[in-house]
Design a protein around this motif. Structure first.
Motif, PDB file in Angstrom:
ATOM      1  N   HIS A 284       0.812  -1.217   0.000  1.00 43.36           N
ATOM      2  CA  HIS A 284       0.000   0.000   0.000  1.00 43.36           C
ATOM      3  C   HIS A 284       0.847   1.269   0.000  1.00 43.36           C
ATOM      4  O   HIS A 284       0.344   2.336  -0.359  1.00 43.36           O
ATOM      5  CB  HIS A 284      -0.898   0.034   1.241  1.00 43.36           C
ATOM      6  N   ARG A 285       2.135   1.162   0.413  1.00 42.19           N
ATOM      7  CA  ARG A 285       2.879   2.390   0.700  1.00 42.19           C
ATOM      8  C   ARG A 285       4.347   2.344   0.315  1.00 42.19           C
ATOM      9  O   ARG A 285       5.062   3.296   0.557  1.00 42.19           O
ATOM     10  CB  ARG A 285       2.774   2.704   2.200  1.00 42.19           C
ATOM     11  N   ALA A 324      -1.205  10.376   1.615  1.00 40.96           N
ATOM     12  CA  ALA A 324      -1.728   9.849   2.877  1.00 40.96           C
ATOM     13  C   ALA A 324      -3.215   9.534   2.765  1.00 40.96           C
ATOM     14  O   ALA A 324      -3.684   8.514   3.283  1.00 40.96           O
ATOM     15  CB  ALA A 324      -1.473  10.844   4.006  1.00 40.96           C
ATOM     16  N   PHE A 327      -3.574   6.378   0.643  1.00 39.72           N
ATOM     17  CA  PHE A 327      -3.184   5.230   1.447  1.00 39.72           C
ATOM     18  C   PHE A 327      -4.282   4.856   2.434  1.00 39.72           C
ATOM     19  O   PHE A 327      -4.634   3.671   2.581  1.00 39.72           O
ATOM     20  CB  PHE A 327      -1.887   5.536   2.196  1.00 39.72           C
ATOM     21  N   ALA A 328      -4.828   5.848   3.131  1.00 46.04           N
ATOM     22  CA  ALA A 328      -5.871   5.575   4.114  1.00 46.04           C
ATOM     23  C   ALA A 328      -7.081   4.930   3.447  1.00 46.04           C
ATOM     24  O   ALA A 328      -7.648   3.953   3.959  1.00 46.04           O
ATOM     25  CB  ALA A 328      -6.279   6.866   4.821  1.00 46.04           C
ATOM     26  N   PHE A 331      -6.191   1.281   2.192  1.00 47.96           N
ATOM     27  CA  PHE A 331      -5.988   0.381   3.320  1.00 47.96           C
ATOM     28  C   PHE A 331      -7.314   0.059   3.999  1.00 47.96           C
ATOM     29  O   PHE A 331      -7.612  -1.111   4.297  1.00 47.96           O
ATOM     30  CB  PHE A 331      -5.013   1.018   4.315  1.00 47.96           C
ATOM     31  N   THR A 396      -7.801  -0.629  12.385  1.00 48.26           N
ATOM     32  CA  THR A 396      -7.235   0.033  11.201  1.00 48.26           C
ATOM     33  C   THR A 396      -6.661   1.420  11.481  1.00 48.26           C
ATOM     34  O   THR A 396      -5.649   1.793  10.877  1.00 48.26           O
ATOM     35  CB  THR A 396      -8.307   0.167  10.098  1.00 48.26           C
ATOM     36  N   SER A 399      -2.965   2.353  11.991  1.00 55.46           N
ATOM     37  CA  SER A 399      -2.056   2.144  10.864  1.00 55.46           C
ATOM     38  C   SER A 399      -2.028   3.306   9.885  1.00 55.46           C
ATOM     39  O   SER A 399      -1.194   3.316   8.976  1.00 55.46           O
ATOM     40  CB  SER A 399      -2.456   0.870  10.097  1.00 55.46           C
ATOM     41  N   ILE A 400      -2.929   4.258  10.030  1.00 58.72           N
ATOM     42  CA  ILE A 400      -3.029   5.322   9.040  1.00 58.72           C
ATOM     43  C   ILE A 400      -2.857   6.688   9.712  1.00 58.72           C
ATOM     44  O   ILE A 400      -3.134   6.848  10.901  1.00 58.72           O
ATOM     45  CB  ILE A 400      -4.373   5.262   8.280  1.00 58.72           C
ATOM     46  N   CYS A 406       1.020   5.332  13.476  1.00 58.47           N
ATOM     47  CA  CYS A 406       1.273   5.228  12.041  1.00 58.47           C
ATOM     48  C   CYS A 406       2.726   5.532  11.714  1.00 58.47           C
ATOM     49  O   CYS A 406       3.296   4.944  10.781  1.00 58.47           O
ATOM     50  CB  CYS A 406       0.340   6.163  11.273  1.00 58.47           C
ATOM     51  N   VAL A 410       4.612   2.874   9.173  1.00 55.87           N
ATOM     52  CA  VAL A 410       4.930   3.123   7.761  1.00 55.87           C
ATOM     53  C   VAL A 410       6.420   3.279   7.500  1.00 55.87           C
ATOM     54  O   VAL A 410       6.838   3.404   6.346  1.00 55.87           O
ATOM     55  CB  VAL A 410       4.175   4.374   7.244  1.00 55.87           C
TER      56      VAL A 410
END
Length: 501
Positions: A284-285, A324, A327-328, A331, A396, A399-400, A406, A410
């Motif tokens: 994802h990143r 960002a 990604f959010a 994810f 979740t 993670s963001i 986060c 990351v």
């Protein structure tokens, strides 16, 4: 410095509720008091468990020569591996090479594989060997004689009980309050669950003995570890069990390997274990090499479907806010689809994203998904859909961005250059004592890969023992860390480190 979240302020709105709902706020305050009390114990309590550790040694022999660009010198790896583990009288599993020796713990659930170490894993192996040669007498007690069982098991019980209670409570709250609860303390509890089960996987959670007397019944260590991983992952929206069971130990061997760490390899594999389970997150990143997966066939037409790579393809260099947000979204969307997939697996008994994996993998996926889905259905029946919203967001949101955790999530395996211009495949985030408590030691990621069997509460001590191997200071700016990661994405774990040579 990242501003610390103030849970008191975020919950003051509860006082505006009718009198009949005030016990709800009181219950939350009691739970928060318990959290802070346990956190204080974690700061003050330096637990050392004297443990007995029976030993095993890897059999067999594979000799491979690889020149690693992530190391200042070429490491010739002669790794001993075999499908069967045999017990001996030594204390650790030992994987030897003519340049370095890696010590791991027998109590970690064994991975039956003949893969050699990736260049990034060899980098950690070399550091392990050097530190052991300098500080053996100080490090060995951290590896062999310490475990996190009493404190960590209490925290696991606290975390899972709180997640269950707060998910039931969420059915009575507005959506905005459910979101606040999932940000804190829900996300912290979910992260704690992951980290404690991660300790269990590496064999550093329980006292090191062959069996345990539980309510008058002898239970073997491996069976107890399995049950802790399985049931300790609940309640959850999608859970951590399958990743830990099939993807994490191989991650320590294969991180950054261009052959193992590709989405096509992962989804097409016929092996029970994932080649590197972390690829499912980093796609994802971070930049990866190799083809994309999973692949499906609609008639005779092949369809490639990857939520992570589709989202990552929308990133733009120098646009951290845009990246960002992308990604959010990707994810969160993928995690939501995992919830749906769990229902499919529970009904059909098969995980169709991994069609080539053996029956044992699919049977275990089905067993876990059926138990987890039944529990989720009960929560939905009792407290409504908001109970699942709380669990989903708790698993979740940490993670963001802009969540503080986060920053370490990351950046744990990038391609940062050290002062000598060499690529370093792992990094830690040092943002103070309370950040380490909040993340339960997950931020000590370099330390963990150097010594995977040191328990979560002792990783900070390793940094003090061998300070020349780790960055100094404890004032990382979490906002700047996240901004850098989302401004210029790097290759995963020095996968393209040849560019630096």
């Amino acid at each position: 410095m990242f501003p610390r979240y103030n849970p008191t302020n975020s919950l003051t709105t509860y006082h505006t509720e009718p009198v009949s709902q005030r016990p709800t706020s009181a219950n939350i305050r009691v739970a928060m008091g318990q959290v802070l009390f346990v956190a204080a114990l974690l700061v003050q309590f330096d637990m050392k468990c004297r443990c007995y550790s029976p030993a095993v040694r890897w059999k067999g022999h594979v000799h491979v020569h690889r020149s690693s660009p992530v190391m200042s010198t070429s490491v010739r790896s002669s790794v001993s591996v075999h499908d069967q583990l045999h017990q001996h009288s030594t204390n650790n599993i030992v994987v030897k090479s003519d340049r370095s020796t890696i010590h791991t713990n027998k109590d970690a659930i064994p991975i039956k594989t003949k893969r050699t170490l990736s260049p990034a894993a060899q980098w950690h192996q070399k550091r392990h060997h050097e530190m052991m040669s300098k500080y053996r007498s100080k490090i060995l007690p951290l590896e062999r004689d310490s475990c996190s069982n009493i404190l960590a098991l209490l925290l696991l019980a606290l975390a899972n009980t709180s997640l269950l209670s707060l998910s039931l409570l969420s059915g009575q709250l507005s959506i905005s309050k459910v979101i606040l609860l999932s940000i804190f303390p829900g996300s912290m509890f979910s992260l704690w669950t992951l980290q404690i089960l991660h300790d269990c996987l590496h064999g550093s959670l329980l006292p090191k003995q062959n069996s345990y007397n539980i309510f008058g019944k002898q239970i073997k260590r491996k069976a107890l570890q399995h049950n802790l991983l399985f049931w300790g992952s609940m309640p959850s929206a999608f859970g951590y069990y399958l990743y830990l069971k099939y993807g994490h130990l191989t991650h320590h061997k294969s991180l950054g390997d261009a052959d193992s760490a590709s989405l096509k390899t992962l989804f097409d594999s016929d092996k029970k274990d994932f080649e590197d389970g972390d690829v499912l997150f980093v796609a994802h990143r971070m930049k990866l090499k190799g083809d994309v997966g999973p692949r499906f066939y609609l008639g005779k037409k092949e369809v490639v479907m990857s939520i992570s790579k589709s989202g990552f393809g929308l990133w733009r260099d120098g646009r951290p806010i845009r990246n960002a947000c992308v990604f959010a979204f990707s994810f969160l969307y993928e995690r939501f689809m995992l919830m749906i997939n769990d229902v499919v697996v529970a009904i059909t008994g098969r995980n169709y994203f991994f069609p080539n994996k053996p029956k044992q993998f699919h049977d275990e996926c089905a067993m876990y998904c059926r138990c987890a889905v039944i529990l989720r259905a009960l929560l939905w029946r009792i407290a409504g859909w908001k109970s699942m919203l709380f669990l989903y967001l708790s698993e979740t949101l940490w993670s963001i961005p802009p969540h503080p955790a986060c920053a370490m999530f990351v950046t744990n395996h990038g391609s940062t250059e050290d002062e000598n211009g060499m690529c370093t495949p792992s990094s830690s985030t040092y943002a103070g004592k309370w950040y380490s408590i909040f993340t339960l030691g997950t931020n000590y990621h370099v330390e963990h890969h150097d010594f995977p069997t040191i328990p979560l509460h002792r990783l900070g001590a390793l940094r003090k023992i061998a300070p020349e191997y780790y960055r100094s200071g404890s004032r990382d700016n979490l906002f700047k860390v996240m901004k850098k990661s989302f401004s210029e994405p790097e290759f995963y774990a020095c996968m393209d480190a040849g560019l630096l040579s």
